[in-house]
Design a protein around this motif. Structure first.
Motif, PDB file in Angstrom:
ATOM      1  N   GLN A 108     -33.130 -18.446 -35.950  1.00 49.90           N
ATOM      2  CA  GLN A 108     -33.516 -17.703 -34.757  1.00 49.90           C
ATOM      3  C   GLN A 108     -34.765 -18.357 -34.192  1.00 49.90           C
ATOM      4  O   GLN A 108     -35.716 -18.625 -34.913  1.00 49.90           O
ATOM      5  CB  GLN A 108     -33.795 -16.236 -35.094  1.00 49.90           C
TER       6      GLN A 108
ATOM      7  N   TYR B 231     -26.910 -14.856 -28.875  1.00 48.30           N
ATOM      8  CA  TYR B 231     -27.411 -13.665 -29.575  1.00 48.30           C
ATOM      9  C   TYR B 231     -28.896 -13.521 -29.279  1.00 48.30           C
ATOM     10  O   TYR B 231     -29.642 -14.495 -29.348  1.00 48.30           O
ATOM     11  CB  TYR B 231     -27.180 -13.792 -31.088  1.00 48.30           C
TER      12      TYR B 231
ATOM     13  N   ASN C 125     -29.901  -9.597 -38.298  1.00 51.42           N
ATOM     14  CA  ASN C 125     -31.247  -9.031 -38.219  1.00 51.42           C
ATOM     15  C   ASN C 125     -31.951  -9.229 -39.553  1.00 51.42           C
ATOM     16  O   ASN C 125     -31.341  -9.224 -40.614  1.00 51.42           O
ATOM     17  CB  ASN C 125     -31.228  -7.561 -37.829  1.00 51.42           C
TER      18      ASN C 125
ATOM     19  N   PHE D  81     -37.779  -5.602 -37.091  1.00 55.64           N
ATOM     20  CA  PHE D  81     -36.609  -5.732 -36.226  1.00 55.64           C
ATOM     21  C   PHE D  81     -36.470  -4.491 -35.347  1.00 55.64           C
ATOM     22  O   PHE D  81     -36.607  -3.359 -35.810  1.00 55.64           O
ATOM     23  CB  PHE D  81     -35.369  -5.909 -37.095  1.00 55.64           C
TER      24      PHE D  81
ATOM     25  N   SER E 296     -30.647  -6.026 -31.761  1.00 49.56           N
ATOM     26  CA  SER E 296     -29.930  -7.272 -31.501  1.00 49.56           C
ATOM     27  C   SER E 296     -28.895  -7.007 -30.401  1.00 49.56           C
ATOM     28  O   SER E 296     -28.400  -5.885 -30.246  1.00 49.56           O
ATOM     29  CB  SER E 296     -29.260  -7.816 -32.761  1.00 49.56           C
TER      30      SER E 296
ATOM     31  N   TYR F 251     -38.197  -8.040 -31.620  1.00 46.67           N
ATOM     32  CA  TYR F 251     -38.960  -7.639 -32.798  1.00 46.67           C
ATOM     33  C   TYR F 251     -40.328  -7.169 -32.319  1.00 46.67           C
ATOM     34  O   TYR F 251     -40.779  -7.547 -31.228  1.00 46.67           O
ATOM     35  CB  TYR F 251     -39.168  -8.813 -33.753  1.00 46.67           C
TER      36      TYR F 251
ATOM     37  N   TYR G  45     -32.555 -10.986 -29.614  1.00 47.55           N
ATOM     38  CA  TYR G  45     -33.208 -10.011 -30.483  1.00 47.55           C
ATOM     39  C   TYR G  45     -34.584  -9.647 -29.937  1.00 47.55           C
ATOM     40  O   TYR G  45     -35.231 -10.451 -29.278  1.00 47.55           O
ATOM     41  CB  TYR G  45     -33.410 -10.599 -31.892  1.00 47.55           C
TER      42      TYR G  45
END
Lengths: 115, 114
Positions: B103, B31, A102, B45, B48, B35, B33
Motif C-alpha cells: 500500500q 483499492y 486492511n 484503519f 477500504s 487511516y 484506504y
C-alpha cells in the motif's frame, strides 16, 4: 483481539552501528507482515512484506525475519545512517480480512541515529 | 515516480463543522484506504474502498464519516460534524491489488479540531 506489539519503544544508536527491532503479534489467521518506515509528519513507506512461508527478506541495509510459529518478527538495520532516524512500524494483515488488505499497526519503535 | 497526494496538508476547523479531506491515489490503483493516527498513537484503519463502494470499515468509521470517489481521480473522506477527538493525522493509501501488495501512503492531512 488482534494486536501487534513492538519493542523497544525507542532506541538511540550511533551512526554506523547495527540494531534489531522486535515485533510480536497475535493476529490470526495470519496473511502477511510488513515493516514500514515513517518519518515524522509523513506517511509510512513500505520496507518489506512477508507471507507466512517467508522467513527472511532484505531491502538494502534492512533485513526482516519472520517466525510464523512463534508469531515474531524482527527488523535488522545494518550500518545505520543518520537518515535512518524514524519510526519503524510493524504491520500485520489478517487473512481474509475483507480481502481488501486492511492492516493492523503496531505503535512503532522510534529510532534515533546520532553522529 | 507516481505517488499518492493529499490536500490540504493541514486543516483547522471548529468543532461541529464539516471537513472534506482529499486524496489523489496513484492512477492505475484500484483499492483505496483511509487511516488515521492520533498524535503519539498508532496508525488505525478506517475504511477500504473498491469498485465505488466501501469494502470494509472499522468501528471508528461511524455515521459521521463518509467516503467518495466523485470523479474517477479524487478520493475523499468527509467528517460531517467534527469532534475534538477527530484531531489526528489522516492518511490515504492505495494499491493495485489487495492482499499481499504494497500500500502506498500519502503524506497525510493534519486535522486540528478546536
Amino acid at each position: 483481539k488482534n494486536q501487534v506489539e513492538q519493542s523497544p519503544q525507542s532506541l538511540i544508536i550511533l551512526e554506523g552501528k547495527n540494531c534489531t527491532l522486535q515485533c510480536n503479534y497475535t493476529v490470526s489467521p495470519f496473511s502477511n507482515l510488513r515493516w514500514y518506515k515513517q518519518d515524522t509528519g509523513r506517511g509510512p513507506v513500505s520496507l518489506t512484506i512477508m507471507t507466512f512461508s517467508e522467513n527472511t527478506k532484505s531491502n538494502g541495509r534492512y533485513t526482516a525475519t519472520l517466525d510464523a510459529d512463534t508469531k515474531q518478527s524482527s527488523l535488522h538495520i545494518t550500518a545505520s545512517q543518520l537518515s535512518d532516524s524514524a519510526s519503524y512500524i510493524c504491520v500485520v494483515s489478517e487473512w481474509g480480512s475483507g480481502s481488501q488488505g486492511n492492516l493492523i499497526f503496531g505503535k512503532g519503535t522510534k529510532l534515533s541515529v546520532k553522529p | 515516480e507516481p505517488e499518492v497526494t493529499q490536500t490540504p496538508s493541514h486543516q483547522v476547523t471548529q468543532m461541529g463543522q464539516e471537513v472534506i479531506l482529499r486524496c489523489v491515489p496513484i492512477s492505475n490503483h484500484l483499492y483505496f484506504y483511509w487511516y488515521r493516527q492520533i498524535l503519539g498513537q498508532k496508525v488505525e484503519f478506517l475504511v477500504s474502498f473498491y469498485n465505488n463502494e466501501i469494502s470494509e470499515k472499522s468501528e471508528i468509521f461511524d455515521d459521521q464519516f463518509s467516503v467518495e470517489r466523485p470523479d474517477g481521480s479524487n478520493f475523499t473522506l468527509k467528517i460531517r460534524s467534527t469532534k475534538l477527538e477527530d484531531s489526528a493525522m489522516y492518511f490515504c493509501a492505495s494499491n493495485v491489488l489487495a492482499g499481499v501488495n504494497e500500500q502506498f501512503f500519502g503524506p497525510g492531512t493534519r486535522l486540528t479540531v478546536l
